[in-house]
Scaffold this motif. Structure first.
Motif, mmCIF file in Angstrom:
data_model
loop_
_atom_site.group_PDB
_atom_site.id
_atom_site.type_symbol
_atom_site.label_atom_id
_atom_site.label_comp_id
_atom_site.label_asym_id
_atom_site.label_seq_id
_atom_site.Cartn_x
_atom_site.Cartn_y
_atom_site.Cartn_z
ATOM 1 N N UNK A 118 4.809 -56.286 -12.706
ATOM 2 C CA UNK A 118 3.469 -56.446 -12.136
ATOM 3 C C UNK A 118 2.482 -55.473 -12.769
ATOM 4 N N UNK A 119 2.932 -54.242 -13.008
ATOM 5 C CA UNK A 119 2.077 -53.243 -13.651
ATOM 6 C C UNK A 119 1.698 -53.704 -15.056
ATOM 7 N N UNK A 120 2.690 -54.216 -15.801
ATOM 8 C CA UNK A 120 2.447 -54.668 -17.169
ATOM 9 C C UNK A 120 1.517 -55.877 -17.210
ATOM 10 N N UNK A 121 1.688 -56.802 -16.284
ATOM 11 C CA UNK A 121 0.819 -57.985 -16.224
ATOM 12 C C UNK A 121 -0.626 -57.562 -15.967
ATOM 13 N N UNK A 122 -0.828 -56.671 -15.025
ATOM 14 C CA UNK A 122 -2.176 -56.199 -14.710
ATOM 15 C C UNK A 122 -2.809 -55.522 -15.921
ATOM 16 N N UNK A 123 -2.034 -54.701 -16.630
ATOM 17 C CA UNK A 123 -2.555 -54.001 -17.810
ATOM 18 C C UNK A 123 -2.851 -54.974 -18.941
ATOM 19 N N UNK A 124 -2.020 -55.993 -19.101
ATOM 20 C CA UNK A 124 -2.245 -57.006 -20.142
ATOM 21 C C UNK A 124 -3.572 -57.718 -19.901
ATOM 22 N N UNK A 125 -3.825 -58.126 -18.660
ATOM 23 C CA UNK A 125 -5.060 -58.833 -18.348
ATOM 24 C C UNK A 125 -6.269 -57.920 -18.496
ATOM 25 N N UNK A 126 -6.133 -56.691 -18.032
ATOM 26 C CA UNK A 126 -7.255 -55.756 -18.081
ATOM 27 C C UNK A 126 -7.661 -55.435 -19.513
ATOM 28 N N UNK A 127 -6.675 -55.349 -20.411
ATOM 29 C CA UNK A 127 -6.948 -54.990 -21.810
ATOM 30 C C UNK A 127 -7.176 -56.217 -22.693
ATOM 31 N N UNK A 128 -7.274 -57.396 -22.080
ATOM 32 C CA UNK A 128 -7.577 -58.643 -22.782
ATOM 33 C C UNK A 128 -6.550 -58.958 -23.865
ATOM 34 N N UNK A 129 -5.286 -58.821 -23.495
ATOM 35 C CA UNK A 129 -4.197 -59.151 -24.414
ATOM 36 C C UNK A 129 -3.513 -60.436 -23.973
ATOM 37 N N UNK A 130 -2.802 -61.047 -24.909
ATOM 38 C CA UNK A 130 -2.087 -62.284 -24.595
ATOM 39 C C UNK A 130 -0.575 -62.108 -24.677
ATOM 40 N N UNK A 131 -0.134 -60.902 -25.018
ATOM 41 C CA UNK A 131 1.298 -60.623 -25.119
ATOM 42 C C UNK A 131 1.715 -59.671 -24.000
ATOM 43 N N UNK A 132 2.770 -60.045 -23.296
ATOM 44 C CA UNK A 132 3.319 -59.212 -22.237
ATOM 45 C C UNK A 132 4.572 -58.522 -22.750
ATOM 46 N N UNK A 133 4.670 -57.198 -22.611
ATOM 47 C CA UNK A 133 5.884 -56.519 -23.065
ATOM 48 C C UNK A 133 7.127 -57.060 -22.360
ATOM 49 N N UNK A 134 8.214 -57.143 -23.093
ATOM 50 C CA UNK A 134 9.490 -57.523 -22.499
ATOM 51 C C UNK A 134 10.053 -56.302 -21.776
ATOM 52 N N UNK A 135 10.359 -56.454 -20.500
ATOM 53 C CA UNK A 135 10.887 -55.346 -19.707
ATOM 54 C C UNK A 135 12.341 -55.647 -19.367
ATOM 55 N N UNK A 136 13.232 -54.842 -19.924
ATOM 56 C CA UNK A 136 14.669 -55.058 -19.751
ATOM 57 C C UNK A 136 15.198 -54.333 -18.522
ATOM 58 N N UNK A 137 16.307 -54.805 -17.976
ATOM 59 C CA UNK A 137 16.949 -54.085 -16.864
ATOM 60 C C UNK A 137 17.417 -52.707 -17.331
ATOM 61 N N UNK A 138 17.503 -51.785 -16.397
ATOM 62 C CA UNK A 138 17.987 -50.446 -16.720
ATOM 63 C C UNK A 138 19.442 -50.518 -17.183
ATOM 64 N N UNK A 139 19.783 -49.655 -18.135
ATOM 65 C CA UNK A 139 21.163 -49.573 -18.607
ATOM 66 C C UNK A 139 21.498 -48.135 -18.964
ATOM 67 N N UNK A 140 22.777 -47.846 -19.062
ATOM 68 C CA UNK A 140 23.187 -46.498 -19.399
ATOM 69 C C UNK A 140 22.836 -46.181 -20.847
ATOM 70 N N UNK A 141 22.721 -44.908 -21.140
ATOM 71 C CA UNK A 141 22.410 -44.468 -22.493
ATOM 72 C C UNK A 141 23.438 -45.008 -23.481
ATOM 73 N N UNK A 142 24.705 -44.879 -23.164
ATOM 74 C CA UNK A 142 25.770 -45.314 -24.077
ATOM 75 C C UNK A 142 25.708 -46.811 -24.354
ATOM 76 N N UNK A 143 25.436 -47.586 -23.312
ATOM 77 C CA UNK A 143 25.342 -49.038 -23.489
ATOM 78 C C UNK A 143 24.150 -49.390 -24.375
#
Length: 238
Positions: A125-150
């Motif tokens: 939701x934060x990324x979507x709001x920032x994308x619209x506010x900054x007039x961009x058409x690309x939304x960053x891909x947000x991955x699930x959390x994972x361990x450092x080793x993985x």
């Protein structure tokens, strides 16, 4: 003004806004029939549309123009950062990084991490709001959390990516401007408040991660992550 509509396709000639976006358009922004608004799909598509029916629950739109690859970046930046104890600081980073230019984000759980869980829905939701506010058409891909080793194990598989690890240990390091060329694919690791452990730094370097310096100051986690975004953006500026 921009509205996020991930289900729109380039062949659509008409489109209905979701109930949430319709309410925002009609009840909050007071838009009316004949008004022009832009839709973005988060994949580079930007759609110029006209309001046909200003219904507060299902705004009907006529698609007038379609642009693909709108504002496409010359590089791909993936920031993997340990989430801070106060999650608001990571949300702040993601907001600013989306505005500057970030293509992918992964929360990583490290040995010194104080936070082990992350609500991906909130970050999206934060990324979507920032994308619209900054007039961009690309939304960053947000991955699930994972361990450092993985994460390190998965990063090894993509040999086309230039990889760096920013840490605070006194050792030989490179600046992003000298470690990375322009127009590349980059992954940068940023550690938790207590920094990466020595074992994690060694593990990253053993798998091809270049040790990076972000300057002489000791930066907070979210500041270091944002500084990396800025340096990569400046590196690729024409």
């Amino acid at each position: 003004m921009y509205f996020y509509t991930p289900t729109i396709e380039s062949h659509h000639t008409f489109f209905l806004l979701s109930e949430e976006e319709s309410k925002h358009a009609i009840r909050v922004l007071r838009l009316q029939g004949g008004d022009i608004i832009h839709l973005v799909d988060g994949r580079g598509g930007r759609y110029k549309t006209e309001i046909v029916d200003p219904h507060p629950k299902r705004v009907s739109l006529r698609v007038l123009e379609v642009e693909q690859d709108f504002g496409q970046s010359a590089y791909h930046l993936h920031i993997a950062v340990a989430p801070t104890k106060n999650i608001d600081r990571i949300e702040w980073f993601l907001e600013k990084a989306t505005e500057i230019g970030l293509q992918e984000f992964t929360p990583i759980i490290c040995e010194h991490s104080e936070r082990k869980e992350v609500k991906i829905e909130r970050l999206e939701k934060v990324a979507v709001s920032a994308m619209k506010q900054s007039l961009k058409a690309y939304l960053p891909k947000i991955n699930p959390a994972m361990t450092f080793s993985k994460f390190i194990a998965s990063a090894v598989e993509d040999t086309a990516v230039l990889k760096g690890v920013a840490h605070c240990v006194d050792a030989e390091k490179k600046y992003i401007s000298t470690a990375f060329p322009k127009s590349g694919r980059y992954t940068v690791l940023i550690g938790p408040e207590g920094d990466f452990s020595e074992k994690e730094i060694e593990q990253a370097m053993a798998t091809g991660f270049i040790p990076l310096s972000l300057g002489g100051s000791r930066l907070r986690t979210e500041t270091a992550a944002l500084a990396s975004c800025l340096e990569v953006s400046l590196l690729n500026r024409d």
